[in-house]
Design a protein around this motif. Structure first.
Motif, PDB file in Angstrom:
ATOM      1  N   GLY A  99      -2.610  -5.154   1.812  1.00 33.12           N
ATOM      2  CA  GLY A  99      -2.758  -4.571   3.139  1.00 33.12           C
ATOM      3  C   GLY A  99      -3.716  -3.404   3.195  1.00 33.12           C
ATOM      4  N   LEU A 100      -4.574  -3.270   2.194  1.00 34.21           N
ATOM      5  CA  LEU A 100      -5.561  -2.200   2.154  1.00 34.21           C
ATOM      6  C   LEU A 100      -6.941  -2.762   2.455  1.00 34.21           C
ATOM      7  CD1 LEU A 100      -4.233  -0.525  -1.095  1.00 34.21           C
ATOM      8  CD2 LEU A 100      -4.195   0.531   1.159  1.00 34.21           C
ATOM      9  N   ASP A 101      -7.732  -2.007   3.175  1.00 38.61           N
ATOM     10  CA  ASP A 101      -9.055  -2.455   3.580  1.00 38.61           C
ATOM     11  C   ASP A 101     -10.086  -1.983   2.553  1.00 38.61           C
ATOM     12  OD1 ASP A 101     -11.154  -3.450   5.056  1.00 38.61           O
ATOM     13  OD2 ASP A 101     -11.278  -1.708   6.380  1.00 38.61           O
ATOM     14  N   PRO A 102     -10.716  -2.895   1.800  1.00 38.06           N
ATOM     15  CA  PRO A 102     -11.728  -2.473   0.830  1.00 38.06           C
ATOM     16  C   PRO A 102     -13.109  -2.339   1.473  1.00 38.06           C
ATOM     17  CG  PRO A 102     -11.357  -4.822   0.610  1.00 38.06           C
ATOM     18  CD  PRO A 102     -10.449  -4.341   1.718  1.00 38.06           C
ATOM     19  N   VAL A 103     -13.851  -1.324   1.069  1.00 42.58           N
ATOM     20  CA  VAL A 103     -15.258  -1.187   1.448  1.00 42.58           C
ATOM     21  C   VAL A 103     -16.043  -1.099   0.145  1.00 42.58           C
ATOM     22  CG1 VAL A 103     -16.980   0.131   2.711  1.00 42.58           C
ATOM     23  CG2 VAL A 103     -14.614   0.076   3.533  1.00 42.58           C
ATOM     24  N   LEU A 104     -16.942  -2.052  -0.061  1.00 40.71           N
ATOM     25  CA  LEU A 104     -17.722  -2.066  -1.300  1.00 40.71           C
ATOM     26  C   LEU A 104     -18.954  -1.176  -1.171  1.00 40.71           C
ATOM     27  CD1 LEU A 104     -15.912  -4.441  -2.155  1.00 40.71           C
ATOM     28  CD2 LEU A 104     -17.964  -5.565  -3.041  1.00 40.71           C
ATOM     29  N   PHE A 105     -19.193  -0.389  -2.219  1.00 40.18           N
ATOM     30  CA  PHE A 105     -20.422   0.388  -2.345  1.00 40.18           C
ATOM     31  C   PHE A 105     -21.114  -0.131  -3.611  1.00 40.18           C
ATOM     32  CE2 PHE A 105     -17.407   2.915   0.015  1.00 40.18           C
ATOM     33  CZ  PHE A 105     -18.157   3.342   1.099  1.00 40.18           C
ATOM     34  N   GLY A 106     -21.967  -1.140  -3.403  1.00 47.14           N
ATOM     35  CA  GLY A 106     -22.576  -1.832  -4.520  1.00 47.14           C
ATOM     36  C   GLY A 106     -23.721  -1.049  -5.120  1.00 47.14           C
ATOM     37  N   LEU A 107     -23.752  -0.969  -6.455  1.00 51.41           N
ATOM     38  CA  LEU A 107     -24.853  -0.312  -7.148  1.00 51.41           C
ATOM     39  C   LEU A 107     -26.041  -1.267  -7.189  1.00 51.41           C
ATOM     40  CD1 LEU A 107     -22.850   1.316 -10.055  1.00 51.41           C
ATOM     41  CD2 LEU A 107     -23.904   2.493  -8.126  1.00 51.41           C
ATOM     42  N   LYS A 108     -27.137  -0.849  -6.589  1.00 49.57           N
ATOM     43  CA  LYS A 108     -28.333  -1.708  -6.506  1.00 49.57           C
ATOM     44  C   LYS A 108     -28.809  -2.109  -7.898  1.00 49.57           C
ATOM     45  CE  LYS A 108     -30.315  -0.001  -2.154  1.00 49.57           C
ATOM     46  NZ  LYS A 108     -31.467   0.703  -1.541  1.00 49.57           N
ATOM     47  N   GLY A 109     -29.154  -3.403  -8.011  1.00 45.17           N
ATOM     48  CA  GLY A 109     -29.651  -3.902  -9.277  1.00 45.17           C
ATOM     49  C   GLY A 109     -28.565  -4.232 -10.273  1.00 45.17           C
ATOM     50  N   VAL A 110     -27.297  -3.962  -9.918  1.00 42.04           N
ATOM     51  CA  VAL A 110     -26.180  -4.198 -10.837  1.00 42.04           C
ATOM     52  C   VAL A 110     -25.132  -5.106 -10.197  1.00 42.04           C
ATOM     53  CG1 VAL A 110     -24.397  -3.119 -12.265  1.00 42.04           C
ATOM     54  CG2 VAL A 110     -26.560  -1.924 -11.868  1.00 42.04           C
ATOM     55  N   SER A 162      -5.582   3.514   3.351  1.00 37.55           N
ATOM     56  CA  SER A 162      -6.718   2.640   3.639  1.00 37.55           C
ATOM     57  C   SER A 162      -7.711   3.369   4.530  1.00 37.55           C
ATOM     58  CB  SER A 162      -6.190   1.383   4.343  1.00 37.55           C
ATOM     59  OG  SER A 162      -7.174   0.404   4.478  1.00 37.55           O
ATOM     60  N   PRO A 163      -9.006   3.077   4.412  1.00 36.20           N
ATOM     61  CA  PRO A 163      -9.647   2.120   3.508  1.00 36.20           C
ATOM     62  C   PRO A 163      -9.877   2.712   2.118  1.00 36.20           C
ATOM     63  CG  PRO A 163     -11.306   3.109   4.909  1.00 36.20           C
ATOM     64  CD  PRO A 163      -9.983   3.675   5.373  1.00 36.20           C
ATOM     65  N   ALA A 174       0.833  -1.205   0.000  1.00 41.63           N
ATOM     66  CA  ALA A 174       0.000   0.000   0.000  1.00 41.63           C
ATOM     67  C   ALA A 174       0.868   1.255   0.000  1.00 41.63           C
ATOM     68  CB  ALA A 174      -0.923  -0.021   1.214  1.00 41.63           C
ATOM     69  N   ALA A 175       1.962   1.233   0.802  1.00 40.38           N
ATOM     70  CA  ALA A 175       2.830   2.411   0.884  1.00 40.38           C
ATOM     71  C   ALA A 175       3.470   2.706  -0.467  1.00 40.38           C
ATOM     72  CB  ALA A 175       3.907   2.184   1.940  1.00 40.38           C
ATOM     73  N   ALA A 176       3.913   1.626  -1.156  1.00 40.68           N
ATOM     74  CA  ALA A 176       4.549   1.817  -2.455  1.00 40.68           C
ATOM     75  C   ALA A 176       3.578   2.384  -3.474  1.00 40.68           C
ATOM     76  CB  ALA A 176       5.130   0.487  -2.958  1.00 40.68           C
ATOM     77  N   LEU A 177       2.295   2.011  -3.347  1.00 40.37           N
ATOM     78  CA  LEU A 177       1.284   2.487  -4.274  1.00 40.37           C
ATOM     79  C   LEU A 177       0.827   3.908  -3.940  1.00 40.37           C
ATOM     80  CD1 LEU A 177      -0.855  -0.754  -4.517  1.00 40.37           C
ATOM     81  CD2 LEU A 177       0.485   0.240  -6.359  1.00 40.37           C
ATOM     82  N   ALA A 198     -12.585  -8.962  -7.579  1.00 41.08           N
ATOM     83  CA  ALA A 198     -11.164  -9.200  -7.830  1.00 41.08           C
ATOM     84  C   ALA A 198     -10.339  -8.015  -7.350  1.00 41.08           C
ATOM     85  CB  ALA A 198     -10.929  -9.455  -9.320  1.00 41.08           C
ATOM     86  N   VAL A 199     -10.844  -6.808  -7.555  1.00 46.57           N
ATOM     87  CA  VAL A 199     -10.154  -5.608  -7.079  1.00 46.57           C
ATOM     88  C   VAL A 199     -10.112  -5.591  -5.548  1.00 46.57           C
ATOM     89  CG1 VAL A 199     -10.310  -3.091  -6.916  1.00 46.57           C
ATOM     90  CG2 VAL A 199     -10.623  -4.225  -9.120  1.00 46.57           C
ATOM     91  N   ALA A 200     -11.221  -5.935  -4.913  1.00 47.74           N
ATOM     92  CA  ALA A 200     -11.270  -5.968  -3.451  1.00 47.74           C
ATOM     93  C   ALA A 200     -10.265  -6.970  -2.899  1.00 47.74           C
ATOM     94  CB  ALA A 200     -12.684  -6.305  -2.980  1.00 47.74           C
ATOM     95  N   GLU A 201     -10.163  -8.143  -3.521  1.00 40.43           N
ATOM     96  CA  GLU A 201      -9.196  -9.152  -3.065  1.00 40.43           C
ATOM     97  C   GLU A 201      -7.767  -8.660  -3.274  1.00 40.43           C
ATOM     98  OE1 GLU A 201      -9.764 -11.678  -1.368  1.00 40.43           O
ATOM     99  OE2 GLU A 201     -11.809 -12.341  -1.739  1.00 40.43           O
ATOM    100  N   SER A 202      -7.516  -7.976  -4.396  1.00 43.44           N
ATOM    101  CA  SER A 202      -6.184  -7.439  -4.657  1.00 43.44           C
ATOM    102  C   SER A 202      -5.807  -6.381  -3.614  1.00 43.44           C
ATOM    103  CB  SER A 202      -6.140  -6.835  -6.062  1.00 43.44           C
ATOM    104  OG  SER A 202      -4.857  -6.319  -6.358  1.00 43.44           O
ATOM    105  N   LEU A 203      -6.780  -5.542  -3.247  1.00 44.24           N
ATOM    106  CA  LEU A 203      -6.525  -4.542  -2.204  1.00 44.24           C
ATOM    107  C   LEU A 203      -6.157  -5.210  -0.884  1.00 44.24           C
ATOM    108  CD1 LEU A 203      -9.470  -2.098  -3.000  1.00 44.24           C
ATOM    109  CD2 LEU A 203      -7.041  -1.492  -3.049  1.00 44.24           C
ATOM    110  N   LYS A 204      -6.895  -6.241  -0.521  1.00 42.52           N
ATOM    111  CA  LYS A 204      -6.615  -6.957   0.728  1.00 42.52           C
ATOM    112  C   LYS A 204      -5.206  -7.552   0.716  1.00 42.52           C
ATOM    113  CE  LYS A 204      -9.753  -9.683   2.471  1.00 42.52           C
ATOM    114  NZ  LYS A 204     -10.822 -10.715   2.546  1.00 42.52           N
ATOM    115  N   ALA A 205      -4.794  -8.076  -0.430  1.00 50.89           N
ATOM    116  CA  ALA A 205      -3.476  -8.678  -0.553  1.00 50.89           C
ATOM    117  C   ALA A 205      -2.374  -7.643  -0.367  1.00 50.89           C
ATOM    118  CB  ALA A 205      -3.325  -9.366  -1.912  1.00 50.89           C
TER     119      ALA A 205
END
Length: 285
Positions: A33-44, A10-11, A3-6, A24-31
């Motif tokens: 050391g970044l904490d992902p928070v999803l904001f899902g678009l309803k119906g999508v 976080s989050p 995360a520091a290099a990038l 896949a992006v959320a899993e990559s963030l976790k790998a």
């Protein structure tokens, strides 16, 4: 990279459209050391997949609610990823915050997809959020440079690739599409609003009807961002499904821009291409 290099704190808020890429992006963030928070678009966004992460649900047009949730979760950094069919303004239920900035929203809608996404990005940034691209948050999901398959493109294929890149550069300012099919230096199809899968289906149909008479196993699907495109949004995406469409269209392979193309399922894509004796190559930008 960490995360520091990038240079990302976080989050990170992941504004999630359809398909598998937001997760896949959320899993990559976790790998990293970044904490992902999803904001899902309803119906999508896929509700079942979203359950694996801390998440909230938002709707297009409810910018006030979304902004409140971003700040509540301390998500100063945001990334938008996933498929989304552009809604008409008449289909959007607006909250007061969206009405307040309606002039800017209307301006964003008056243009192609890249114009729309860049306009929405500016609205977020004017409220103090930082919009990131995949290069900052998930570089491992981007196509590397070079050929990743057993089969290599020959001289004829690379000539087709060069012609495809010329076509896409010429079309870029019109914000039309990100893909073209070239066979023996002849442009046989350009992507429009229907998307890459439908472009490949159209090429397969043209071949089946005799409109394309070149022998199978020649020709290339070329994908590239539009010239001048905001590379934080709507990067070209490929995967095993793309390769299956290329095989059905009787083409020789796929050429994309390294570092600026998202690969949804790298291992599956390579295995599918090798099984079909197709090439997949990442081109220098």
């Amino acid at each position: 990279m960490t995360a520091a290099a990038l240079g990302v704190s976080s989050p990170v808020g992941v504004i999630a459209g359809g398909g598998a890429m937001p997760f896949a992006v959320a899993e990559s963030l976790k790998a990293r050391g970044l904490d992902p928070v999803l904001f899902g678009l309803k119906g999508v966004c896929d509700p079942a997949a979203a359950e694996r992460f801390r998440h909230h649900w938002i709707t297009v047009g409810q910018y006030g609610r979304a902004k409140k949730l971003f700040r509540q979760e301390n998500c100063k950094n945001l990334v938008f990823i996933g498929t989304l069919v552009r809604p008409s303004l008449s289909e959007i239920r607006l909250d007061w915050e969206t009405l307040r900035i309606m002039g800017r929203v209307w301006s964003a809608f008056r243009g192609g997809d890249d114009h729309l996404l860049s306009g929405v990005g500016r609205i977020f940034e004017q409220d103090g959020f930082r919009l990131l691209g995949l290069k900052e948050v998930a570089p491992d999901l981007l196509m590397p440079e070079g050929c990743v398959t057993r089969r290599m493109p020959d001289r004829g294929a690379m000539s087709d690739v060069a012609r495809g890149r010329e076509v896409l550069r010429a079309l870029g300012p019109f914000d039309i599409g990100q893909a073209a099919v070239v066979i023996d230096n002849h442009v046989v199809g350009v992507e429009g609003i229907e998307g890459t899968d439908s472009l490949l289906k159209r090429v397969a149909d043209l071949r089946a009807s005799g409109r394309i008479r070149a022998a199978g196993g020649r020709g290339v699907l070329v994908k590239a961002p539009k010239s001048g495109q905001d590379l934080r949004f709507d990067l070209p995406t490929v995967g095993s499904r793309t390769v299956e469409g290329i095989a059905a269209a009787g083409l020789a392979g796929l050429a994309v821009i390294a570092g600026n193309t998202v690969v949804a399922d790298p291992q599956a894509m390579i295995e599918t291409a090798d099984t079909a004796s197709l090439f997949v190559v990442g081109l220098p930008s």
